[in-house]
Design a protein around this motif. Structure first.
Motif, mmCIF file in Angstrom:
data_model
loop_
_atom_site.group_PDB
_atom_site.id
_atom_site.type_symbol
_atom_site.label_atom_id
_atom_site.label_comp_id
_atom_site.label_asym_id
_atom_site.label_seq_id
_atom_site.Cartn_x
_atom_site.Cartn_y
_atom_site.Cartn_z
ATOM 1 N N ALA A 123 0.820 -1.213 0.000
ATOM 2 C CA ALA A 123 0.000 0.000 0.000
ATOM 3 C C ALA A 123 0.850 1.257 0.000
ATOM 4 O O ALA A 123 0.540 2.231 -0.700
ATOM 5 C CB ALA A 123 -0.947 -0.011 1.201
ATOM 6 N N TRP A 124 1.947 1.250 0.771
ATOM 7 C CA TRP A 124 2.779 2.457 0.838
ATOM 8 C C TRP A 124 3.398 2.769 -0.509
ATOM 9 O O TRP A 124 3.557 3.936 -0.878
ATOM 10 C CB TRP A 124 3.878 2.293 1.895
ATOM 11 C CG TRP A 124 4.907 1.234 1.567
ATOM 12 C CD1 TRP A 124 4.885 -0.076 1.916
ATOM 13 C CD2 TRP A 124 6.096 1.423 0.785
ATOM 14 N NE1 TRP A 124 5.985 -0.738 1.431
ATOM 15 C CE2 TRP A 124 6.752 0.165 0.730
ATOM 16 C CE3 TRP A 124 6.680 2.515 0.148
ATOM 17 C CZ2 TRP A 124 7.951 -0.027 0.059
ATOM 18 C CZ3 TRP A 124 7.865 2.326 -0.537
ATOM 19 C CH2 TRP A 124 8.497 1.080 -0.567
ATOM 20 N N LEU A 125 3.735 1.724 -1.289
ATOM 21 C CA LEU A 125 4.334 1.948 -2.598
ATOM 22 C C LEU A 125 3.304 2.492 -3.578
ATOM 23 O O LEU A 125 3.601 3.385 -4.384
ATOM 24 C CB LEU A 125 4.929 0.643 -3.119
ATOM 25 C CG LEU A 125 5.661 0.726 -4.465
ATOM 26 C CD1 LEU A 125 6.795 1.741 -4.401
ATOM 27 C CD2 LEU A 125 6.194 -0.648 -4.866
ATOM 28 N N GLU A 126 2.085 1.970 -3.522
ATOM 29 C CA GLU A 126 1.037 2.476 -4.404
ATOM 30 C C GLU A 126 0.701 3.936 -4.081
ATOM 31 O O GLU A 126 0.509 4.758 -4.987
ATOM 32 C CB GLU A 126 -0.213 1.605 -4.279
ATOM 33 C CG GLU A 126 -0.016 0.194 -4.800
ATOM 34 C CD GLU A 126 -1.266 -0.656 -4.681
ATOM 35 O OE1 GLU A 126 -1.317 -1.718 -5.313
ATOM 36 O OE2 GLU A 126 -2.195 -0.240 -3.954
ATOM 37 N N TRP A 175 -3.866 -0.294 -14.920
ATOM 38 C CA TRP A 175 -3.332 -0.640 -13.598
ATOM 39 C C TRP A 175 -3.533 0.510 -12.623
ATOM 40 O O TRP A 175 -3.920 0.306 -11.466
ATOM 41 C CB TRP A 175 -1.844 -0.976 -13.730
ATOM 42 C CG TRP A 175 -1.156 -1.173 -12.403
ATOM 43 C CD1 TRP A 175 -1.150 -2.291 -11.641
ATOM 44 C CD2 TRP A 175 -0.377 -0.197 -11.695
ATOM 45 N NE1 TRP A 175 -0.417 -2.091 -10.492
ATOM 46 C CE2 TRP A 175 0.066 -0.813 -10.494
ATOM 47 C CE3 TRP A 175 -0.021 1.125 -11.945
ATOM 48 C CZ2 TRP A 175 0.855 -0.140 -9.569
ATOM 49 C CZ3 TRP A 175 0.758 1.791 -11.021
ATOM 50 C CH2 TRP A 175 1.196 1.161 -9.847
ATOM 51 N N LEU A 176 -3.316 1.739 -13.094
ATOM 52 C CA LEU A 176 -3.447 2.900 -12.228
ATOM 53 C C LEU A 176 -4.889 3.078 -11.770
ATOM 54 O O LEU A 176 -5.138 3.500 -10.624
ATOM 55 C CB LEU A 176 -2.964 4.153 -12.954
ATOM 56 C CG LEU A 176 -2.932 5.450 -12.140
ATOM 57 C CD1 LEU A 176 -1.954 5.312 -10.980
ATOM 58 C CD2 LEU A 176 -2.551 6.629 -13.028
ATOM 59 N N SER A 177 -5.859 2.760 -12.628
ATOM 60 C CA SER A 177 -7.261 2.913 -12.226
ATOM 61 C C SER A 177 -7.601 2.001 -11.061
ATOM 62 O O SER A 177 -8.398 2.361 -10.185
ATOM 63 C CB SER A 177 -8.176 2.610 -13.420
ATOM 64 O OG SER A 177 -8.088 1.243 -13.794
ATOM 65 N N ILE A 178 -6.986 0.817 -11.023
ATOM 66 C CA ILE A 178 -7.213 -0.097 -9.901
ATOM 67 C C ILE A 178 -6.557 0.445 -8.646
ATOM 68 O O ILE A 178 -7.140 0.426 -7.548
ATOM 69 C CB ILE A 178 -6.666 -1.489 -10.238
ATOM 70 C CG1 ILE A 178 -7.437 -2.087 -11.419
ATOM 71 C CG2 ILE A 178 -6.752 -2.414 -9.029
ATOM 72 C CD1 ILE A 178 -6.889 -3.387 -11.915
ATOM 73 N N VAL A 179 -5.340 0.958 -8.778
ATOM 74 C CA VAL A 179 -4.633 1.530 -7.625
ATOM 75 C C VAL A 179 -5.404 2.717 -7.072
ATOM 76 O O VAL A 179 -5.599 2.849 -5.850
ATOM 77 C CB VAL A 179 -3.201 1.941 -8.029
ATOM 78 C CG1 VAL A 179 -2.527 2.720 -6.904
ATOM 79 C CG2 VAL A 179 -2.374 0.711 -8.386
ATOM 80 N N VAL A 180 -5.866 3.597 -7.963
ATOM 81 C CA VAL A 180 -6.618 4.772 -7.523
ATOM 82 C C VAL A 180 -7.921 4.354 -6.846
ATOM 83 O O VAL A 180 -8.367 4.984 -5.883
ATOM 84 C CB VAL A 180 -6.905 5.697 -8.727
ATOM 85 C CG1 VAL A 180 -7.915 6.773 -8.357
ATOM 86 C CG2 VAL A 180 -5.607 6.337 -9.203
ATOM 87 N N GLY A 181 -8.534 3.269 -7.341
ATOM 88 C CA GLY A 181 -9.758 2.787 -6.715
ATOM 89 C C GLY A 181 -9.565 2.398 -5.266
ATOM 90 O O GLY A 181 -10.501 2.482 -4.463
ATOM 91 N N ARG A 184 -8.535 6.421 -3.220
ATOM 92 C CA ARG A 184 -9.208 7.617 -3.742
ATOM 93 C C ARG A 184 -8.956 8.830 -2.854
ATOM 94 O O ARG A 184 -8.767 9.943 -3.337
ATOM 95 C CB ARG A 184 -10.712 7.352 -3.860
ATOM 96 C CG ARG A 184 -11.073 6.342 -4.925
ATOM 97 C CD ARG A 184 -12.577 6.240 -5.105
ATOM 98 N NE ARG A 184 -12.922 5.231 -6.079
ATOM 99 C CZ ARG A 184 -12.953 5.421 -7.398
ATOM 100 N NH1 ARG A 184 -12.633 6.609 -7.872
ATOM 101 N NH2 ARG A 184 -13.281 4.443 -8.215
ATOM 102 N N THR A 185 -8.987 8.619 -1.548
ATOM 103 C CA THR A 185 -8.776 9.738 -0.637
ATOM 104 C C THR A 185 -7.383 10.334 -0.801
ATOM 105 O O THR A 185 -7.206 11.555 -0.798
ATOM 106 C CB THR A 185 -8.986 9.292 0.820
ATOM 107 O OG1 THR A 185 -10.294 8.718 0.955
ATOM 108 C CG2 THR A 185 -8.850 10.462 1.776
ATOM 109 N N VAL A 186 -6.388 9.457 -0.974
ATOM 110 C CA VAL A 186 -5.015 9.926 -1.175
ATOM 111 C C VAL A 186 -4.922 10.743 -2.453
ATOM 112 O O VAL A 186 -4.304 11.823 -2.483
ATOM 113 C CB VAL A 186 -4.041 8.738 -1.225
ATOM 114 C CG1 VAL A 186 -2.640 9.211 -1.581
ATOM 115 C CG2 VAL A 186 -4.034 8.001 0.111
ATOM 116 N N LEU A 187 -5.542 10.254 -3.528
ATOM 117 C CA LEU A 187 -5.508 10.982 -4.798
ATOM 118 C C LEU A 187 -6.182 12.340 -4.661
ATOM 119 O O LEU A 187 -5.663 13.361 -5.149
ATOM 120 C CB LEU A 187 -6.203 10.159 -5.878
ATOM 121 C CG LEU A 187 -6.345 10.844 -7.246
ATOM 122 C CD1 LEU A 187 -4.978 11.116 -7.856
ATOM 123 C CD2 LEU A 187 -7.207 10.011 -8.188
#
Length: 531
Positions: A123-126, A175-181, A184-187
């Protein structure tokens, strides 16, 4: 290698071993091509199996070739040098290299990640990847606005487009859409932090911050139109009238010596009145006309936009009551002042000058945040689902018990409310209000921003607004050819990506219903998000 013997072309790329700016762009694209090759056939192949459907090499190779052609062509056109003989072998070697990369991408077998789990990292890397990408976007925006040379700016745009195409075809954004999902709060927090930090990168530049405030006003208005067009599917060609309604209310209730109403309430009250007045206009125009649809609705809304502009012309004291001073408008609108904070003065923040336009930029950011909150809440509510049902099939929605007419009226009034709210701020930021600011062409650009970015999405509309408002300011050297370029851009978008730059998966499947690979990929991504 040298690209030309003419130092006036491309910012002087006449030297060997000393790359210029456009050559550095090409080196970055070459390194990206190497990376994409390594994740397909090399030590990083495990990563490539989980990034997406294709490696993107072919798209990147074609992009490199087009980048060289566009950069050289723009430079020759802008310097009135029509001699292709001014080019040195470096350009031809670069074009050959791009064609070889495209050929390699074509010959290598494509890989599909359908049915496999997309690669997940700690999680920290994403989170770090998301934050770094937002910071990179901030740096790119600050850098792009700082480019003064027209040819270099065109080259930078081509460079960004090629990189984005390579990443998209390489599956990175899937891949990024899955990570952002999952973050979302971080983004959201990172995006707003970067947006608030943007004025600190401009060193008090009034020119760039003026463009930024115009972009935010345009984006706020486009978000309101996104409710009408993107969610409810109602084609509105006169939407700029609601922005003008809010602006005129803000001007007439301001402290300007030319204001025509003696009552001077606080700006918060003025903003609310302007938004409600625009919503009232939405109800007035919507009640008799929303019983028609399609082309007829577009014609009626187009007429409404023109009626509003002509009415503002006629309220000059001769043809009607003197409320707007006719074509002269209402000038000398004073700066906003909240609790002693003068938006027209320059302030210092950690030694960085925050000018007038930066002050309004921060206020508009807060407004954008409020509009995004309203839009997302409505989109995820029962009302939003009703709008989407109307957009997909109005007759079926009515048969299922959806209050079609009521939801249409609500869409018109809600979108007009948000536009009127933005208009009250625009009146003070522009210092004056005139009828010529609210022509049909502005409504067309707002609609283009929604369609180009991606109807029904937040990020897509914001991106579309940035493109359609920022590029005309930076491409003024093309003069009368700007509209031709935008027309060409829209034609290409409708041909190759009709769902918009940032489209949800539902819209993609609507426009590409025969793409079985896309359907399988959407199912795999949806399964990954759920799990």
């Amino acid at each position: 290698m040298s690209w030309t013997y003419n130092p006036a072309l491309l910012g002087n790329v006449t030297l060997y071993g000393n790359p210029g700016t456009v050559q550095i762009y090409l080196l970055v694209m070459a390194l990206m091509a190497l990376f994409l090759l390594l994740i397909r056939k090399g030590p990083l192949s495990r990563l490539g199996r989980h990034l997406g459907r294709q490696t993107g090499l072919r798209a990147l190779g074609i992009g490199i070739t087009l980048y060289l052609v566009i950069a050289v062509g723009a430079s020759i056109a802008l310097t009135d040098d029509a001699m292709l003989g001014a080019l040195d072998p470096g350009v031809y070697v670069g074009i050959l290299g791009g064609l070889l990369v495209a050929a390699a991408g074509h010959l290598l077998p494509t890989h599909k990640a359908v049915g496999e789990r997309h690669q997940r990292f700690p999680a920290w890397l994403e989170i770090l990847v998301v934050v770094l990408l937002v910071a990179l976007a901030l740096a790119a925006a600050a850098y792009g606005l700082g480019i003064g040379d027209p040819a270099l700016f065109v080259a930078f745009l081509a460079f960004v487009a090629v990189i984005a195409a390579g990443l998209a075809r390489g599956g990175f954004f899937d891949w990024l859409s899955i990570v952002v999902g999952h973050h979302r709060t971080v983004l959201l927090l990172a995006t707003f932090a970067a947006a608030f930090a943007f004025p600190l990168t401009q060193n008090g530049s009034d020119a760039n911050m003026s463009i930024a405030t115009s972009v935010l006003i345009f984006a706020a208005t486009a978000m309101g139109l996104n409710i009408v067009v993107g969610l409810a599917g109602l084609l509105d060609l006169g939407y700029i009238a609601f922005l003008g309604a809010g602006a005129y209310v803000g001007a007439m209730l301001s402290e300007s010596a030319f204001a025509t109403i003696d009552w001077k309430p606080p700006f918060i009250i003025v903003a609310l009145i302007g938004a409600l007045f625009a919503a009232l206009l939405g109800l007035i125009i919507g009640s008799p006309t929303l019983r028609v649809s399609g082309d007829y609705l577009a014609i009626v809304t187009l007429a409404f936009g023109e009626i509003f502009r002509l009415t503002m012309f006629n309220l000059d004291g001769n043809n009607g009551p003197d409320l707007t001073h006719g074509p002269n408008g209402i000038p000398a609108i004073p700066e906003l002042n909240f609790f002693g904070f003068d938006f027209g003065a320059t302030h210092a923040f950690f030694g960085v000058p925050i000018t007038r336009f930066a002050n309004y930029y921060f206020l508009l950011l807060l407004l954008i945040g409020f509009i995004i909150l309203v839009f997302t809440r409505l989109n995820n509510s029962r009302i939003g689902r009703g709008w989407i049902a109307i957009r997909e099939d109005e007759k079926a929605a009515e048969a299922m018990g959806v209050n079609v007419f009521g939801l249409k009226i609500l869409a018109f009034a809600g979108g007009a409310f948000l536009a009127g709210l933005a208009g009250t701020v625009k009146a003070h930021q522009d210092v004056s209000v005139t009828p010529d600011q609210y022509q049909f062409l502005e409504s067309a650009f707002l609609l283009a921003a929604v369609v180009l970015g991606g109807m029904g999405t937040v990020g897509g509309v914001l991106l579309g607004a940035v493109i359609l408002k920022l590029l005309p300011e930076k491409l003024r050297f093309f003069a009368d050819y700007r509209l031709l370029l935008f027309g060409l851009l829209l034609v290409l978008m409708m041909r190759f990506r009709p769902e918009g730059l940032v489209a949800n998966r539902r819209r993609q499947l609507e426009f590409h219903d025969d793409d079985e690979a896309l359907a399988d990929e959407v199912e795999a991504i949806h399964t990954e998000k759920v799990t």
